[in-house]
Write a protein that holds these residues in place. Structure first.
Motif, PDB file in Angstrom:
ATOM      1  N   UNK A 149       0.876  -1.207   0.115  1.00  0.00           N
ATOM      2  CA  UNK A 149       0.144   0.028   0.006  1.00  0.00           C
ATOM      3  C   UNK A 149       0.914   1.473   0.021  1.00  0.00           C
ATOM      4  N   UNK A 150       0.752   1.926  -0.935  1.00  0.00           N
ATOM      5  CA  UNK A 150       1.623   3.228  -0.994  1.00  0.00           C
ATOM      6  C   UNK A 150       0.643   4.372  -0.949  1.00  0.00           C
ATOM      7  N   UNK A 151      -0.480   4.407  -0.493  1.00  0.00           N
ATOM      8  CA  UNK A 151      -1.873   5.081  -0.578  1.00  0.00           C
ATOM      9  C   UNK A 151      -1.337   5.868   0.883  1.00  0.00           C
ATOM     10  N   UNK A 152      -0.592   7.117   0.965  1.00  0.00           N
ATOM     11  CA  UNK A 152      -0.227   7.694   2.045  1.00  0.00           C
ATOM     12  C   UNK A 152      -1.133   8.432   2.973  1.00  0.00           C
ATOM     13  N   UNK A 153      -0.876   9.026   4.075  1.00  0.00           N
ATOM     14  CA  UNK A 153      -1.838   9.588   5.048  1.00  0.00           C
ATOM     15  C   UNK A 153      -2.337  10.902   4.503  1.00  0.00           C
ATOM     16  N   UNK A 154      -1.894  11.435   3.271  1.00  0.00           N
ATOM     17  CA  UNK A 154      -2.525  12.747   2.814  1.00  0.00           C
ATOM     18  C   UNK A 154      -3.349  12.463   1.499  1.00  0.00           C
ATOM     19  N   UNK A 155      -3.750  11.167   1.469  1.00  0.00           N
ATOM     20  CA  UNK A 155      -4.547  10.667   0.090  1.00  0.00           C
ATOM     21  C   UNK A 155      -6.221  10.901   0.194  1.00  0.00           C
ATOM     22  N   UNK A 156      -6.720  11.023   1.186  1.00  0.00           N
ATOM     23  CA  UNK A 156      -8.171  11.199   1.220  1.00  0.00           C
ATOM     24  C   UNK A 156      -8.643  12.413   2.078  1.00  0.00           C
ATOM     25  N   UNK A 157      -9.212  13.521   1.710  1.00  0.00           N
ATOM     26  CA  UNK A 157      -9.546  14.550   2.272  1.00  0.00           C
ATOM     27  C   UNK A 157     -10.332  14.230   3.481  1.00  0.00           C
ATOM     28  N   UNK A 158     -10.548  15.046   4.583  1.00  0.00           N
ATOM     29  CA  UNK A 158     -11.174  14.976   5.878  1.00  0.00           C
ATOM     30  C   UNK A 158     -12.374  16.084   5.518  1.00  0.00           C
ATOM     31  N   UNK A 159     -13.608  15.812   5.805  1.00  0.00           N
ATOM     32  CA  UNK A 159     -14.717  16.705   5.377  1.00  0.00           C
ATOM     33  C   UNK A 159     -15.191  16.882   7.007  1.00  0.00           C
ATOM     34  N   UNK A 160     -15.355  18.196   7.282  1.00  0.00           N
ATOM     35  CA  UNK A 160     -15.826  18.339   8.857  1.00  0.00           C
ATOM     36  C   UNK A 160     -17.247  18.004   9.250  1.00  0.00           C
ATOM     37  N   UNK A 161     -17.704  17.493  10.171  1.00  0.00           N
ATOM     38  CA  UNK A 161     -18.976  17.130  10.665  1.00  0.00           C
ATOM     39  C   UNK A 161     -19.755  18.281  11.325  1.00  0.00           C
ATOM     40  N   UNK A 162     -20.157  19.127  10.436  1.00  0.00           N
ATOM     41  CA  UNK A 162     -20.825  20.409  10.815  1.00  0.00           C
ATOM     42  C   UNK A 162     -22.255  20.575  10.418  1.00  0.00           C
ATOM     43  N   UNK A 163     -23.121  20.670  11.316  1.00  0.00           N
ATOM     44  CA  UNK A 163     -24.750  20.511  10.877  1.00  0.00           C
ATOM     45  C   UNK A 163     -24.940  21.388   9.727  1.00  0.00           C
ATOM     46  N   UNK A 164     -25.827  20.767   8.912  1.00  0.00           N
ATOM     47  CA  UNK A 164     -26.035  21.656   7.643  1.00  0.00           C
ATOM     48  C   UNK A 164     -25.061  21.922   6.434  1.00  0.00           C
ATOM     49  N   UNK A 165     -24.088  21.189   6.552  1.00  0.00           N
ATOM     50  CA  UNK A 165     -23.013  21.567   5.706  1.00  0.00           C
ATOM     51  C   UNK A 165     -23.546  21.142   4.117  1.00  0.00           C
ATOM     52  N   UNK A 166     -24.481  20.140   4.086  1.00  0.00           N
ATOM     53  CA  UNK A 166     -24.895  19.700   2.897  1.00  0.00           C
ATOM     54  C   UNK A 166     -25.997  20.503   2.308  1.00  0.00           C
ATOM     55  N   UNK A 167     -26.538  21.572   3.165  1.00  0.00           N
ATOM     56  CA  UNK A 167     -27.580  22.609   2.692  1.00  0.00           C
ATOM     57  C   UNK A 167     -27.099  23.920   1.937  1.00  0.00           C
ATOM     58  N   UNK A 168     -25.657  23.952   2.132  1.00  0.00           N
ATOM     59  CA  UNK A 168     -24.972  25.126   1.710  1.00  0.00           C
ATOM     60  C   UNK A 168     -25.333  25.372   0.065  1.00  0.00           C
ATOM     61  N   UNK A 169     -25.713  26.417  -0.548  1.00  0.00           N
ATOM     62  CA  UNK A 169     -26.299  26.720  -1.729  1.00  0.00           C
ATOM     63  C   UNK A 169     -25.258  27.286  -2.709  1.00  0.00           C
ATOM     64  N   UNK A 170     -24.300  27.767  -1.977  1.00  0.00           N
ATOM     65  CA  UNK A 170     -23.039  28.564  -2.845  1.00  0.00           C
ATOM     66  C   UNK A 170     -22.179  27.388  -3.240  1.00  0.00           C
ATOM     67  N   UNK A 171     -20.952  27.667  -3.587  1.00  0.00           N
ATOM     68  CA  UNK A 171     -19.872  27.011  -3.993  1.00  0.00           C
ATOM     69  C   UNK A 171     -18.944  26.410  -2.654  1.00  0.00           C
TER      70      UNK A 171
END
Length: 513
Positions: free
Chosen positions: A135-157
């Motif tokens: 496995x050469x998939x290093x520790x910086x391979x997969x972004x971490x997204x924060x667990x914030x309420x309503x993140x998926x509701x954002x209508x902007x970019x």
């Protein structure tokens, strides 16, 4: 009759520094029976993906490269992302690694099949099998997204810094930046001049030092091209200078008072507003989190169109970020763009969720909250598997490529030992792994990463540092210089499959202790 999937001696996941370096060493040993499984359409790993404005390395250029492929043509003392990406592509091409890469082959799962002594690897483009898995998939391979309420509701970019939306024009935008890690330190100064309003949501102020970056002169480049020893000397000088940081980080944290004085001087030089200066001054020991370097981060935040918010985020609404102060008062910050500088899955690497042992248990489940390996490279219960840039091989002061090359050397010694002795299966003994990790825990005691007073991404949920190597890197290089067969259960399973006699002869060189 179903056609058997293609079989290889070695399958490598990922084509970042770890994957490319492993492939080069296999080729140099004469082994061509391997495949590199890459999820994207180019090599490069994190230096391909992280193309955000201002992306650059915080380790000096001459040290952040393979020892076998020094680059005399760096333009600056700290390499920008495009140059590192181009360097990796060039190395892959010059050493013939690219001919072994299967692009757009995202690995979905890898199962150990003991009856056939092999790994069955399922990708987006089909199945392959291999006797050994790296496995050469290093520790910086997969972004971490924060667990914030309503993140998926954002209508902007909204996008993560590791997946930058270059088509989104930031000119005049009301931009929210969430996170103050190494990426944000670099891209904030690049986007601040464009923004109508830039609001940085800071949970913890990092230590940011002045970056002594400069152009590499034409004379220096000529010297490095024509007198390679000169670059070797420069590289070794940088290496030993960086190793000295461990004296403060791990041996005597009181020495870090000098670093903290320099950090405060950097703030005072750039930020005149006392309130902003207070927000940007860390409240923990330097080195507890990664020390960052920038000459323009503080000046950017001191501009009229920038604001630093230290109140906690409680919710994302369709057009705003909502924070709450210590008295419980909520404030709505209207924004049309959110950029997440929230790091990566370091203590819980997603690739571990896709690697399964003979019982069908993933490496992630096997670890639970306590990620462990032996010499950062092999994991008990997962035969014939190697993890590069694995647990406790990360660094806070010098080049990760040094550690990766040490692990590759160890892996090659293991493969050569098995071939030389007619062995086809290896599995690190649980007691050896336990003893090794107890040594790591003892070595971590008293270091700034444990006693520095911060909550860093180095630590898992139990507060154990599963990320960093706790002392000098030359110590790790010595520990991985030779394969140690007495720490492994080794078996002869040739009757049930394995490698070819030709590849055995190819790999039979080398030594072990």
């Amino acid at each position: 009759m179903t056609e058997a999937p293609p079989h290889f001696r070695v399958a490598i996941i990922g084509s970042g520094f770890a994957g490319i370096g492993m492939a080069v060493r296999l080729k140099q040993a004469g082994l061509k029976d391997f495949v590199v499984l890459e999820r994207a359409d180019e090599v490069g790993g994190t230096w391909r993906d992280n193309s955000y404005p201002g992306a650059a390395c915080d380790v000096p250029s001459h040290l952040y490269s393979f020892s076998f492929a020094l680059n005399p043509n760096w333009s600056r003392s700290f390499s920008p992302q495009p140059e590192i990406f181009e360097y990796m592509r060039r190395v892959a091409g010059e050493y013939g690694v690219d001919r072994h890469v299967r692009y757009n082959h995202d690995v979905k799962s890898a199962h150990w099949e003991p009856e056939d002594n092999r790994w069955r690897i399922e990708t987006e483009r089909g199945t392959v099998t291999a006797q050994f898995l790296v496995s050469g998939a290093g520790p910086l391979a997969d972004p971490s997204y924060p667990d914030i309420k309503g993140l998926e509701t954002f209508e902007g970019t909204m996008f993560h810094s590791a997946d930058w939306d270059h088509d989104h024009d930031l000119t005049g935008r009301r931009i929210a930046v969430i996170g103050t890690g190494a990426s944000a330190i670099q891209f904030v100064p690049r986007i601040q001049p464009k923004a109508g309003k830039l609001t940085l949501f800071q949970r913890t102020a990092p230590w940011v030092m002045f970056r002594h970056d400069r152009d590499i002169t034409k004379l220096e480049s000529w010297l490095y091209r024509n007198v390679p020893l000169a670059q070797q000397i420069a590289r070794k000088s940088i290496y030993w200078g960086r190793e000295s940081y461990i004296l403060g980080f791990a041996k005597n944290p009181r020495l870090l008072s000098v670093v903290e004085a320099l950090g405060r001087a950097n703030i005072n030089r750039s930020v005149k507003d006392p309130a902003l200066r207070a927000k940007l001054t860390p409240n923990f020991r330097a080195g507890c989190k990664r020390i960052l370097m920038s000459n323009d981060y503080y000046p950017a935040l001191a501009r009229p169109n920038a604001d630093v918010v230290t109140d906690g985020i409680v919710e994302i609404r369709p057009n705003a970020v909502v924070t709450r102060d210590a008295e419980g008062r909520e404030t709505e910050h209207e924004v049309d763009t959110i950029i997440l500088g929230t790091g990566f899955h370091v203590t819980d690497p997603p690739v571990a969720q896709r690697i399964f042992n003979a019982e069908g248990r993933s490496m992630s489940d096997h670890w639970g909250d306590d990620v462990q390996a032996f010499r950062g490279t092999t994991v008990a219960g997962f035969p014939n598997a190697f993890v590069l840039a694995g647990p406790n091989t990360g660094l806070g002061h010098t080049s990760q490529v040094f550690m990766i090359e040490a692990q590759i050397r160890y892996t090659m010694q293991a493969l050569k030992y098995l071939c030389r002795n007619g062995l086809d299966r290896m599995d690190v003994r649980p007691q050896a792994q336990e003893d090794y990790n107890e040594m790591l825990a003892r070595s971590m005691e008293g270091t700034v990463w444990v006693t520095g007073g911060c909550d860093s991404w180095y630590l898992n949920e139990n507060g154990r540092n599963t990320t960093l190597w706790p002392t000098f890197t030359w110590n790790f290089a010595l520990r991985t210089r030779w394969f140690d067969p007495h720490n492994y259960d080794l078996r002869i399973d040739r009757a049930r499959g394995g490698g070819s006699r030709r590849s055995d002869r190819v790999l039979a060189g080398g030594r072990a202790r």
